[in-house]
Design a protein around this motif. Structure first.
Motif, PDB file in Angstrom:
ATOM      1  N   VAL A  38      62.219  47.587   4.149  1.00 33.76           N
ATOM      2  CA  VAL A  38      62.016  47.554   2.704  1.00 33.76           C
ATOM      3  C   VAL A  38      60.555  47.887   2.411  1.00 33.76           C
ATOM      4  CG1 VAL A  38      62.150  46.169   0.605  1.00 33.76           C
ATOM      5  CG2 VAL A  38      63.817  45.830   2.436  1.00 33.76           C
ATOM      6  N   ASP A  39      60.325  48.997   1.770  1.00 37.57           N
ATOM      7  CA  ASP A  39      58.970  49.383   1.373  1.00 37.57           C
ATOM      8  C   ASP A  39      59.045  50.285   0.154  1.00 37.57           C
ATOM      9  OD1 ASP A  39      59.779  51.871   2.331  1.00 37.57           O
ATOM     10  OD2 ASP A  39      58.756  51.621   4.247  1.00 37.57           O
ATOM     11  N   GLY A  40      57.912  50.868  -0.223  1.00 38.14           N
ATOM     12  CA  GLY A  40      57.866  51.676  -1.427  1.00 38.14           C
ATOM     13  C   GLY A  40      58.726  52.911  -1.369  1.00 38.14           C
ATOM     14  N   SER A  41      58.946  53.453  -0.169  1.00 34.29           N
ATOM     15  CA  SER A  41      59.780  54.648  -0.040  1.00 34.29           C
ATOM     16  C   SER A  41      61.242  54.328   0.195  1.00 34.29           C
ATOM     17  CB  SER A  41      59.257  55.518   1.108  1.00 34.29           C
ATOM     18  OG  SER A  41      59.337  54.821   2.337  1.00 34.29           O
ATOM     19  N   CYS A  42      61.572  53.070   0.387  1.00 37.22           N
ATOM     20  CA  CYS A  42      62.965  52.661   0.599  1.00 37.22           C
ATOM     21  C   CYS A  42      63.151  51.284  -0.027  1.00 37.22           C
ATOM     22  CB  CYS A  42      63.305  52.654   2.091  1.00 37.22           C
ATOM     23  SG  CYS A  42      65.048  52.326   2.441  1.00 37.22           S
ATOM     24  N   PRO A  43      63.335  51.202  -1.341  1.00 32.72           N
ATOM     25  CA  PRO A  43      63.382  49.889  -2.013  1.00 32.72           C
ATOM     26  C   PRO A  43      64.524  49.005  -1.555  1.00 32.72           C
ATOM     27  CG  PRO A  43      63.139  51.690  -3.583  1.00 32.72           C
ATOM     28  CD  PRO A  43      63.482  52.310  -2.275  1.00 32.72           C
ATOM     29  N   GLU A  44      65.638  49.568  -1.089  1.00 36.45           N
ATOM     30  CA  GLU A  44      66.791  48.777  -0.716  1.00 36.45           C
ATOM     31  C   GLU A  44      66.853  48.470   0.766  1.00 36.45           C
ATOM     32  OE1 GLU A  44      69.916  51.243  -2.031  1.00 36.45           O
ATOM     33  OE2 GLU A  44      69.473  52.859  -0.623  1.00 36.45           O
ATOM     34  N   GLY A  45      65.918  48.984   1.561  1.00 40.10           N
ATOM     35  CA  GLY A  45      65.920  48.711   2.986  1.00 40.10           C
ATOM     36  C   GLY A  45      66.949  49.525   3.755  1.00 40.10           C
ATOM     37  N   CYS A  46      67.021  49.235   5.048  1.00 39.17           N
ATOM     38  CA  CYS A  46      67.870  50.030   5.946  1.00 39.17           C
ATOM     39  C   CYS A  46      69.071  49.273   6.470  1.00 39.17           C
ATOM     40  CB  CYS A  46      67.035  50.537   7.122  1.00 39.17           C
ATOM     41  SG  CYS A  46      65.609  51.533   6.642  1.00 39.17           S
ATOM     42  N   ARG A  47      68.869  48.041   6.924  1.00 44.21           N
ATOM     43  CA  ARG A  47      69.970  47.318   7.566  1.00 44.21           C
ATOM     44  C   ARG A  47      69.679  45.816   7.507  1.00 44.21           C
ATOM     45  NH1 ARG A  47      66.519  49.253  11.055  1.00 44.21           N
ATOM     46  NH2 ARG A  47      67.512  51.290  11.052  1.00 44.21           N
ATOM     47  N   TRP A  48      70.753  45.041   7.740  1.00 46.62           N
ATOM     48  CA  TRP A  48      70.641  43.590   7.827  1.00 46.62           C
ATOM     49  C   TRP A  48      70.525  43.180   9.297  1.00 46.62           C
ATOM     50  CZ3 TRP A  48      69.535  40.860   3.704  1.00 46.62           C
ATOM     51  CH2 TRP A  48      69.963  41.272   2.449  1.00 46.62           C
ATOM     52  N   THR A  49      69.601  42.290   9.575  1.00 47.83           N
ATOM     53  CA  THR A  49      69.400  41.779  10.927  1.00 47.83           C
ATOM     54  C   THR A  49      69.524  40.263  10.912  1.00 47.83           C
ATOM     55  OG1 THR A  49      67.898  43.594  11.473  1.00 47.83           O
ATOM     56  CG2 THR A  49      67.807  41.644  12.870  1.00 47.83           C
ATOM     57  N   HIS A  50      70.291  39.734  11.856  1.00 46.48           N
ATOM     58  CA  HIS A  50      70.516  38.288  11.922  1.00 46.48           C
ATOM     59  C   HIS A  50      69.348  37.612  12.637  1.00 46.48           C
ATOM     60  CE1 HIS A  50      72.605  34.701  13.961  1.00 46.48           C
ATOM     61  NE2 HIS A  50      72.265  34.360  12.727  1.00 46.48           N
ATOM     62  N   ILE A  51      68.837  36.544  12.049  1.00 46.93           N
ATOM     63  CA  ILE A  51      67.780  35.729  12.649  1.00 46.93           C
ATOM     64  C   ILE A  51      68.400  34.391  13.036  1.00 46.93           C
ATOM     65  CG2 ILE A  51      65.508  34.691  12.349  1.00 46.93           C
ATOM     66  CD1 ILE A  51      65.518  37.733  12.265  1.00 46.93           C
ATOM     67  N   PRO A  52      68.570  34.118  14.324  1.00 48.78           N
ATOM     68  CA  PRO A  52      69.213  32.852  14.740  1.00 48.78           C
ATOM     69  C   PRO A  52      68.408  31.643  14.279  1.00 48.78           C
ATOM     70  CG  PRO A  52      69.065  34.422  16.561  1.00 48.78           C
ATOM     71  CD  PRO A  52      68.209  34.968  15.465  1.00 48.78           C
ATOM     72  N   THR A  53      69.116  30.584  13.966  1.00 47.73           N
ATOM     73  CA  THR A  53      68.507  29.315  13.581  1.00 47.73           C
ATOM     74  C   THR A  53      68.892  28.253  14.604  1.00 47.73           C
ATOM     75  OG1 THR A  53      70.425  28.845  12.170  1.00 47.73           O
ATOM     76  CG2 THR A  53      68.511  29.885  11.139  1.00 47.73           C
ATOM     77  N   PRO A  54      68.199  27.131  14.629  1.00 50.62           N
ATOM     78  CA  PRO A  54      68.583  26.064  15.553  1.00 50.62           C
ATOM     79  C   PRO A  54      70.054  25.681  15.387  1.00 50.62           C
ATOM     80  CG  PRO A  54      66.454  25.595  14.577  1.00 50.62           C
ATOM     81  CD  PRO A  54      66.979  26.812  13.876  1.00 50.62           C
ATOM     82  N   PRO A  55      70.700  25.303  16.452  1.00 49.89           N
ATOM     83  CA  PRO A  55      72.161  25.079  16.406  1.00 49.89           C
ATOM     84  C   PRO A  55      72.603  24.081  15.352  1.00 49.89           C
ATOM     85  CG  PRO A  55      71.347  25.087  18.666  1.00 49.89           C
ATOM     86  CD  PRO A  55      70.132  25.085  17.801  1.00 49.89           C
ATOM     87  N   ASP A  56      71.839  23.037  15.139  1.00 51.61           N
ATOM     88  CA  ASP A  56      72.259  21.997  14.207  1.00 51.61           C
ATOM     89  C   ASP A  56      71.634  22.162  12.827  1.00 51.61           C
ATOM     90  OD1 ASP A  56      69.758  21.564  15.238  1.00 51.61           O
ATOM     91  OD2 ASP A  56      69.912  19.382  15.206  1.00 51.61           O
ATOM     92  N   LYS A  57      71.071  23.323  12.547  1.00 52.71           N
ATOM     93  CA  LYS A  57      70.398  23.531  11.271  1.00 52.71           C
ATOM     94  C   LYS A  57      71.067  24.679  10.518  1.00 52.71           C
ATOM     95  CE  LYS A  57      67.394  20.358  12.190  1.00 52.71           C
ATOM     96  NZ  LYS A  57      67.497  19.040  11.490  1.00 52.71           N
ATOM     97  N   ASP A  58      72.038  24.330   9.673  1.00 53.07           N
ATOM     98  CA  ASP A  58      72.694  25.313   8.823  1.00 53.07           C
ATOM     99  C   ASP A  58      71.881  25.480   7.536  1.00 53.07           C
ATOM    100  OD1 ASP A  58      74.702  25.660  10.632  1.00 53.07           O
ATOM    101  OD2 ASP A  58      75.997  24.132   9.754  1.00 53.07           O
ATOM    102  N   VAL A  59      71.485  26.691   7.258  1.00 51.64           N
ATOM    103  CA  VAL A  59      70.569  26.973   6.145  1.00 51.64           C
ATOM    104  C   VAL A  59      71.356  27.230   4.866  1.00 51.64           C
ATOM    105  CG1 VAL A  59      68.789  28.550   5.316  1.00 51.64           C
ATOM    106  CG2 VAL A  59      68.822  27.868   7.708  1.00 51.64           C
ATOM    107  N   THR A  60      70.835  26.707   3.765  1.00 53.52           N
ATOM    108  CA  THR A  60      71.446  26.926   2.452  1.00 53.52           C
ATOM    109  C   THR A  60      70.601  27.793   1.538  1.00 53.52           C
ATOM    110  OG1 THR A  60      70.460  24.903   1.557  1.00 53.52           O
ATOM    111  CG2 THR A  60      72.642  24.714   2.574  1.00 53.52           C
ATOM    112  N   SER A  61      69.278  27.772   1.708  1.00 49.29           N
ATOM    113  CA  SER A  61      68.401  28.602   0.883  1.00 49.29           C
ATOM    114  C   SER A  61      67.161  28.946   1.682  1.00 49.29           C
ATOM    115  CB  SER A  61      68.017  27.894  -0.430  1.00 49.29           C
ATOM    116  OG  SER A  61      67.171  26.795  -0.164  1.00 49.29           O
ATOM    117  N   VAL A  62      66.502  30.037   1.268  1.00 51.64           N
ATOM    118  CA  VAL A  62      65.334  30.517   1.981  1.00 51.64           C
ATOM    119  C   VAL A  62      64.335  31.050   0.963  1.00 51.64           C
ATOM    120  CG1 VAL A  62      66.195  32.860   2.279  1.00 51.64           C
ATOM    121  CG2 VAL A  62      64.561  31.949   3.932  1.00 51.64           C
TER     122      VAL A  62
END
Length: 1320
Positions: free
Chosen positions: A225-249
């Protein structure tokens, strides 16, 4: 401060924006999608839709986002076929990237998403390193990957050529769906999204960070995501700790990423930096004791949080960036409970805090947030009017309607022009609802089985006239039966999608079942809807057109040439067809009478979410809608300062004395300075003699200086020193305001004004018509009788035009019987201690007239003359004419004598008459005179800019250091510095960002490698770019109190010339040429450090839009249609022209792209043939051919070689073309003829030029790096070239103006000899 936006979402899912320049919430165009959450950054808005998909909105910019796709065609030579596409197995692919590692077949290079459009088909690139290639565009080399040349040699075994094709992002000023994670968007919907970045140390400020959370509690990052590509290229998964389910970031601007888990805790991403933008680990931060967090908002130095019980918390102990090494500095130390109850909270770019209250759902702003008090003081609501974009359907129905019903992925949805059904069959509604529930339960079955089941369902119905209609939805591209569509629930929304080149076509696709059910339910719940006009009726169409024009006033869509709006990615519609096509019948309801609403009740706007990620405000400089302060000013003021006298600073008391009842009725003004050296002394400076006022802050010694430039000392000002900046600014604005009011300069400058910029970014303007055209007119009416009281025996009167050569004053007096003496003085002020240039003193008792001069309180040598016709008891007329060398005196119109100048006549401001006389009349003739550059008055204009350009009709644009574009409003200016007591309502808040640089230098030795210890002759370890000045980082201070640091010291990885991975540049020795790779012979290295700072000020400027330009040029002549062409160069090197700029509308309508084969860096505009020149980034000049008043954009570019050194700027005027190279050398193009406009060569004029400007008659203005005077060399002097004639086209020398420290000049318009004074 540039205009910025605060965004919020109401309870209906509508998005509203609040500009810092306006006092009204304005709704963004509603396209049928309701939104839940927003996250803003400069010029971009990311949002979570009601369909749990992610959308992006690029706003406020009309400069195109263009990307050049490249593919290299590679061939190898063999003895049989010659050059062929059959390559060796070890060779690169036939079509590849520049390095040959990636295959790039032309047919496989497609648009990333439907938000992009091709500008043109594939075509060859015909330049190589600034050199033109042959018609086939090949470059040759011995082998892959060697150095390529344009010439084919005997050993050229391989060749390649570059194919290019530009694509453009066309989803500007509209919502565009971001491609989901999976092909089926419902497989993993999103529940939160956040955008940050832009201030990660060492990272490109154009690169953003977008983090999101899915319904499966997975954290995703959007790459690219930058000035020449406002929508970005792809989604990449970032692992979180096993017992930590995320609701907001939440992602912060400096790289902080905090996320909230299901159990109310916080996990913080660590290790985020330039080399690892996604970090490497998570660290848990415990919530406040006894509370569970619901949301966090991350800033640069702060973190705010809201718990599930709506309490607000502030995290203490954080530092400015995640580069800190200690745990506490990254995670903070503790939570601090704040007063207030919020539903959500947001942090702005300078840690300003916003929120939505939980009690009354109002948008709140945190007051008192400063760098020293990050927590602020209190919450205040923002209660402003709301301007909505009325949708075709009731707002109450929008929440119940599926978001997909109004916007689809690849289609155009319109309401059929048919009559609405008069009766509704409840039994048919139940069947439809049953079919929908069956369909929802069988969603995972095979598609064929679903279709087969749907074909068995029939819905019948009758139209209002009794005619039965049996409709079948056979394809998704067909709309629902006309009898099944309620006019008020099926708004006409057009969605356009790019296809090849710039043509945009569309096909229809919508969720017809959802539309149908929504229309049925809406008809039952609101029978009054049946009375509304249906689509297709004239009244409805007119209302729709009026709505559209009203909606576009605040967020106008881009021109068709630049973008096509309302885009949505096709993959986001994958869930729309899940209901499938329907068949059936619809019965007839019994007819009921209409129900009218006696009182129209509008929906209340309950705010649910707010984001201030792109809203720049400060506690000391809040927007106008926040607080309007009317500050008064007093003109009877005095204070203490230090005065530069006898080459030393001496304590002095300063007093500004104004003569007049109000500021708008100033008759005279004098600045008095009382000081003492060996004896008490008074320095009296007339406001009329002050031609330029400037301020400089010397932070190293804590001294704030105010410089007063006088025509007798144009390059060496009289200087006052104050102990504080605030006091110096107050006096600066008082003196500047007095000068402006005294001269009556309150109106907008004419189109003939000369604009100048200083190295500090301060702006000054001089209106040439006041000194040229007005002088011509005044030559005919230069006689003026000065007001003298009846029977007065003494008078001190102002000579408001001074007393330069050509002026004279006539004093007619009646000498009393028995008179002893009287005198007529031409003096430099009103006081008794002022200097007297000539003292005429007839002494009748001694039968002699004494002529003398008084300088600094001391009378000089007397000269005596006879009395001529002056005798007591008769009337006489004493006249004084100023000549170049002396005063010519006459009595009763007969020549009397002359008196040599002992003081400069330009210092004379008053005439004083006193004695045994009765004054009959005093006539003052200031003459036409001759305009001298050192006599010009320069008026300060608020703002901070890098470049200003003015042209025809007074159209004036400016560019700030952060590349924002501003338009001069012409409003009455306030003070030069924000916060002064002279600020006026015509000023707007402005801001700008600059970089402070220092260089780190090292030398290599065999024992320790590169080290800070160098040779005794080496430059300092920390220095400026030249290496001559010692500049450690801790010595760099802010220029003034209006500046604030926005980052820490960081290594600059974008240093010109390239750097290695640690930012170093290498060379054989200081100061040789530097390069980014180290070789064996490299013994020294350097790297540049930078730190960003921001200024907050005010001025009569309006930010045009969030457009980034590096150069602008306003044409000095109008086009044939009356418009003023404004040319610009974007930060990406694109040349654009602003259309629709009129004398009454300086903003214009839209941008038009002027294609060029190479990126440009500067442009100079005109509307005549051969008057538009540009300079590319490689230093070559380019002439635009075909420019006419009818075609101001021209037709094609012609390349012109540079004069040895690469050029940085080219300008033309009156048939002459001038160019400035990177070494500061000014050149003139030779042999420029109408039939050969590009000329033949360059001829050197002089060196040491910083910038220049050429007007319509060919006058050349410039700013010189240094200028030699009798007292030494001064820097940054504005000059005009003299002696330019046909026989001597280079000119003979320079004539300087007032002031020093100039950095740029703009003088495009010359005053014609027959010009009349414009009425401003």
């Amino acid at each position: 401060m540039p205009s910025s936006q605060l965004f919020a979402v109401n309870n209906l899912g509508r998005v509203f924006g609040l500009s810092t320049d306006e006092a009204c919430w304005r709704e963004l165009d509603y396209l049928g999608i309701e939104f839940k959450r927003l996250s803003a950054h400069e010029s971009v808005l990311w949002a979570l839709g009601g369909d749990h998909q992610v959308y992006v909105f690029v706003y406020g910019s009309s400069v195109p986002i263009r990307v050049c796709e490249e593919s290299y065609e590679n061939q190898r030579w063999n003895p049989i076929e010659g050059f062929t596409g059959v390559l060796l197995p070890s060779d690169r692919p036939n079509f590849s990237s520049a390095d040959g590692l990636t295959s790039r077949v032309l047919s496989t290079i497609t648009l990333p998403t439907l938000a992009w459009s091709w500008e043109s088909p594939w075509h060859l690139h015909y330049t190589h390193e600034g050199q033109a290639l042959e018609k086939e565009g090949w470059t040759y080399a011995i082998d892959f990957p060697r150095t390529y040349t344009a010439e084919k040699r005997w050993n050229s075994c391989v060749r390649r050529r570059k194919w290019v094709r530009y694509r453009r992002y066309v989803a500007l000023d509209t919502w565009s769906a971001v491609p989901p994670i999976h092909q089926d968007a419902t497989e993993e919907p999103f529940i939160d999204v956040s955008v940050g970045g832009g201030e990660v140390p060492g990272e490109d400020p154009d690169r953003l960070m977008v983090w999101a959370v899915t319904a499966l509690n997975r954290v995703m990052v959007r790459d690219g995501v930058d000035g020449s590509c406002p929508e970005g290229c792809r989604w990449t998964h970032i692992p979180t700790p096993p017992d930590k389910d995320v609701t907001s970031v939440c992602a912060g601007r400096s790289g902080r990423v905090w996320a909230v888990t299901w159990d109310g805790k916080v996990i913080v991403r660590t290790g985020i930096n330039r080399d690892c933008p996604v970090g490497n680990d998570w660290v848990v931060v415990e919530p406040p004791e006894g509370s569970q967090l619901q949301q966090v908002a991350v800033g640069v130095q702060v973190v705010w949080a809201v718990t599930r019980d709506h309490r607000v918390w502030f995290r203490r102990g954080l530092e400015g960036s995640d580069s800190a090494s200690s745990y506490n500095s990254i995670m903070g130390t503790s939570w601090l409970l704040m007063v207030g109850s919020l539903n959500s909270v947001s942090v702005g770019p300078n840690d300003q805090v916003w929120g939505v209250s939980s009690e009354d759902t109002l948008v709140l702003v945190r007051t008192g947030v400063t760098p020293s008090e990050l927590a602020g003081r209190t919450w205040k609501p923002i209660s402003l009017p709301i301007s909505t974009c009325e949708s075709p359907s009731n707002s109450g129905q929008s929440s119940s309607t599926s978001p997909q019903s109004n916007v689809s992925g690849v289609g155009k949805v319109t309401s059929p022009d048919t009559d609405a059904p008069g009766d509704i069959n409840l039994e048919g509604v139940e069947k439809v609802l049953a079919s929908l529930s069956v369909k929802a339960s069988a969603e995972e079955e095979e598609e064929g089985k679903v279709k087969e089941q749907q074909e068995d369902e029939n819905i019948s119905g009758k139209a209002e006239g009794g005619e039965k209609i049996d409709g079948a939805l056979q394809d998704e591209s067909l709309g629902p039966p006309q009898s099944m569509v309620e006019s008020v629930d099926s708004p006409s929304i057009e969605i356009k999608y790019p296809e090849d080149c710039s043509s945009l076509e569309s096909s229809g696709m919508s969720d017809h079942a959802g539309d149908y059910v929504a229309s049925l339910l809406a008809s039952q719940s609101s029978p009054v809807n049946d009375l509304k006009a249906i689509p297709g009726e004239p009244g409805q169409q007119e209302d729709s057109t009026a709505q559209k024009s009203a909606e576009q006033q605040y967020f106008p869509p881009s021109s068709k040439e630049w973008s096509e709006s309302r885009l949505r990615h096709a993959s986001s519609t994958s869930s729309q067809g899940s209901l499938g096509p329907l068949r059936g019948e619809m019965g007839v309801l019994r007819e009921e009478g209409p129900v009218f609403n006696l009182l129209q009740v509008e929906d209340d706007h309950l705010w649910l979410w707010v984001t201030g990620g792109g809203c720049w405000i400060k506690a000391s400089n809040m927007p106008k809608w926040y607080e309007e302060a009317v500050e008064g000013s007093s003109w009877a003021i005095s204070g203490q300062c230090r005065w530069w006298a006898s080459k030393q600073w001496v304590p002095a008391s300063v007093e500004l004395v104004m003569v007049g009842s109000r500021r708008s009725q100033v008759k005279d003004a004098t600045l008095l300075l009382h000081y003492s050296l060996s004896a008490p002394a008074v320095e009296e400076i007339s406001i009329g003699s002050i031609l330029l006022v400037a301020m400089c802050v010397d932070s190293s010694v804590g001294r704030s200086l105010v410089a007063l430039y006088h025509p007798n000392y144009p390059l060496k000002p009289k200087t006052l020193s104050f102990s504080t900046e605030t006091e110096a600014e107050e006096w600066l604005n008082h003196i500047a305001s007095a000068c402006k009011t005294f001269r009556g300069h309150k109106k907008r400058p004419s189109q003939y004004a000369v604009w100048g910029l200083t190295t500090q970014g301060n702006l000054y303007v001089h209106d040439k018509y006041l000194t040229e055209e007005e002088l011509r007119l005044e030559a005919r009416v230069s006689h003026k009788e000065l007001a003298v009281g009846e029977g007065a025996s003494s008078a001190i009167l102002l000579l408001d035009r001074g007393f330069r050569p050509g002026c004279f004053v006539s004093v007619v007096v009646e000498i009393h019987e028995g008179a002893d003496q009287f005198h007529v003085n031409l003096q430099t002020g009103r006081g008794t201690d002022c200097n007297i240039a000539i003292h005429i003193n007839p002494r009748f008792s001694k039968k002699v007239a004494v002529l003398n001069t008084k300088k600094k309180g001391v009378w000089m040598q007397e000269e005596k003359q006879g009395l001529m016709n002056m005798t007591p008891g008769r009337q006489c007329d004493v006249s004084v004419m100023c000549d170049d060398d002396d005063f010519k005196l006459s009595i009763d119109e007969q020549y009397w004598c002359s008196f040599k100048h002992r003081l400069p006549p330009s210092t004379i401001t008053h005439v004083a008459v006193r004695g045994d006389i009765t004054i009959t009349n005093i006539t003052y003739n200031h003459g036409a005179g001759e305009s001298q550059l050192t006599d010009w008055y320069w008026r300060g204009v608020g703002g901070h800019f890098k470049r200003v350009e003015s042209g025809a009709c007074g159209v004036t644009w400016a560019i700030s250091y952060d590349f924002h574009v501003y338009i001069y409003t012409g409003a009455e200016e306030g003070g030069l510095c924000k916060g002064s007591s002279t600020s006026e309502s015509g000023d707007r808040l402005l801001s700008d960002t600059r970089h402070m640089y220092v260089w780190e230098n090292q030398r290599w030795n065999p024992v320790t490698g590169f080290t800070h210890r160098g040779l005794p002759t080496d430059r300092h370890t920390w220095s400026d770019q030249t290496g001559r000045h010692h500049r450690p980082r801790e010595s760099i201070r802010l220029p003034s109190r209006h500046w604030s640091w926005t980052s820490e010291w960081c290594v600059d990885y974008h240093t010109p010339g390239g750097v290695d991975k640690d930012g170093w540049q290498y060379a054989t020795d200081f100061p040789f040429n530097y390069h980014c790779h180290r070789y064996v012979t490299d013994l020294v290295r350097r790297r540049r450090w930078f730190r960003k700072c921001r200024i907050t000020t005010s001025g009569p400027w309006r930010q045009m839009e969030k457009v980034a330009l590096m150069d602008i040029s306003v044409s000095p002549l109008c086009a044939s249609d009356g418009t003023v062409p404004v040319w610009g160069v974007s930060v990406t090197g694109e040349v654009v022209v602003r259309l629709g700029v009129l004398p009454e509308c300086h903003q214009g309508d839209s941008w038009t792209l002027v294609p060029a084969e190479c990126p440009m860096m500067s442009v100079n505009a005109g509307v005549h043939s051969h008057s538009v020149w540009a300079v590319s980034k490689d230093g070559r000049a380019h002439l635009r051919l075909g420019v006419t008043p009818g075609i101001p954009q021209g037709t094609q570019w012609v390349n012109v070689d540079s004069p040895g050194q690469p050029l940085v700027e080219v300008a033309s005027g009156a048939g002459a073309v001038w160019g400035l190279d990177r070494a500061g050398n000014l050149h003139r193009r030779t042999n420029v003829l109408p039939l050969f406009p590009e000329g033949t060569g360059w001829e050197l004029v002089c060196g040491g030029v910083i910038s220049f400007s050429v007007d319509t008659i060919g006058s050349l203005w410039a700013v010189l790096e240094s200028y030699n005077t009798d007292n030494g060399s001064v820097q940054g002097v504005m000059v005009r070239r003299v002696g330019i004639t046909p026989s001597c086209p280079l000119g003979t020398g320079w004539q300087h103006t007032l002031g020093t420290g100039w950095s740029a000049v703009c003088a495009r318009m010359s005053v014609p000899s027959t010009c009349s004074i414009p009425d401003n």
